[in-house]
Design a protein around this motif. Sequence first.
Motif, short mmCIF file in Angstrom:
data_model
loop_
_atom_site.label_atom_id
_atom_site.label_comp_id
_atom_site.label_asym_id
_atom_site.label_seq_id
_atom_site.Cartn_x
_atom_site.Cartn_y
_atom_site.Cartn_z
N LYS A 68 54.55 -61.05 -60.50
CA LYS A 68 55.12 -62.32 -60.94
C LYS A 68 54.03 -63.33 -61.32
CE LYS A 68 59.44 -61.12 -60.05
NZ LYS A 68 60.42 -60.95 -61.15
N GLN A 69 52.79 -62.87 -61.47
CA GLN A 69 51.66 -63.76 -61.74
C GLN A 69 51.43 -63.90 -63.25
OE1 GLN A 69 49.32 -66.34 -61.69
NE2 GLN A 69 49.48 -65.69 -59.56
N THR A 100 58.35 -62.76 -65.27
CA THR A 100 58.14 -64.10 -64.73
C THR A 100 58.98 -65.19 -65.39
OG1 THR A 100 56.35 -64.71 -66.27
CG2 THR A 100 55.75 -63.41 -64.32
#
Length: 308
Positions: A68-69, A100
Motif C-alpha cells: 500500500k506504499q 492504494t
Amino acid sequence: MKKKKILMISAGILILLALGTAAVMAVISSRNDRLLAGYLDLGNKYLVENDYEQAIVEFEKAIAIDPKQPAAYEGMARAWFSLGDTQRAVGIIEEGIEQTGARELKELLAQMEEEAALQSAAAAEETQEVRTVEGTGAEGVGAEGGEAESPEEEVPPLFPEELDFGEAVSQVITGPDYGIGIVSDRKAVIVLKDPALISSYLTNRADSDKDVLEHEWAVFFGNEGSRFNISITTWAYAPGEEEQMSAAAMQSNLWVEEGGGNWGNILDITPVIHENWIRWTVVIPDGYEFSFMDITESHSEIYHIGME
C-alpha cells in the motif's frame, strides 16, 4: 470460591498473552517500518545515481513489505521509464493505483502517458531528419571477397513508424530494410524487417568448405573509431553432416571489428524472431568506447550460400 479464583487466574493469563502478542506485533511492525524506510531510501539513492536496475530491486523489496506504499510504485515506475520501458512503467503505476488509490499516482500516470505521446509525435516529426547510410557492399563476417553488385535501383529507407521496436526510443536510424532505435548512448533496439524467413535452412552442406559462412542476417553499424554488427549466423563446422536448422536455433551474436578483416564475438544476444522481422536489444558492454548517438554508417546484409 475456588472456581472464582481459577477464573481470575485464567483471565490474567489471557491478558498477559494479549499484551505479549501486542508487544511482538509492535516489534515486528517497527522492524518492518525500518526496513521499508531503508528500501525506499536506497531506491531513491539509486534513482539519483541513474542506477535504475538496482533502484527497481529496492522498490520491489519495499512493495513486498507494504503493497500500500505509493512511493514504492512511483519510484519503480520512474526507474522503468528512465530505462525506456514506458509500457512497464505505466503498468506499475496502474498496479499502484489499484492497490492504494493514491492521487499522486493518478497524476503521475497522466504525466507518463502524455510524455509517451510526445515522444511518439517527436519520432514522427524526425522522420525526414533520420540519418541513413547506404550499404557499401561490405563483406559479411567470414564471407569470401568479391566485388559487390550495384543495385538496379535505389531502395528508400523505411519510415520509423514501420518498425516495431517494442519500447520507447529517442532517435531512429533507418535503411531500406532495417532500423536502429536508440534508447540511450549504450543501448539500442535493432530491427531487420522482411528477412524472408523460412522454417529451416540446410547447414553443414556437403559442398561447403569448413568454417565457411552459410547463412547470415546482419545489421552493421559504427563510426570511424568502432564498427559492430549484430547477426544471426551459421557456419559449416562439419561439412557433409547436413542438417536442417531454423534461424532461431542458430547463433546470435554482437561482433566488433578487430582490424585486418577480422571480427571478434563479444556477446551472445537472443533475438525476438517474428515472421516479418528480427529484433535485437543491444547494450554495448563496458570497455568499448562507443555511443549509438555517434553512428555515422550502417547497413544490413542477408546472405545464404548458394543463393548469391
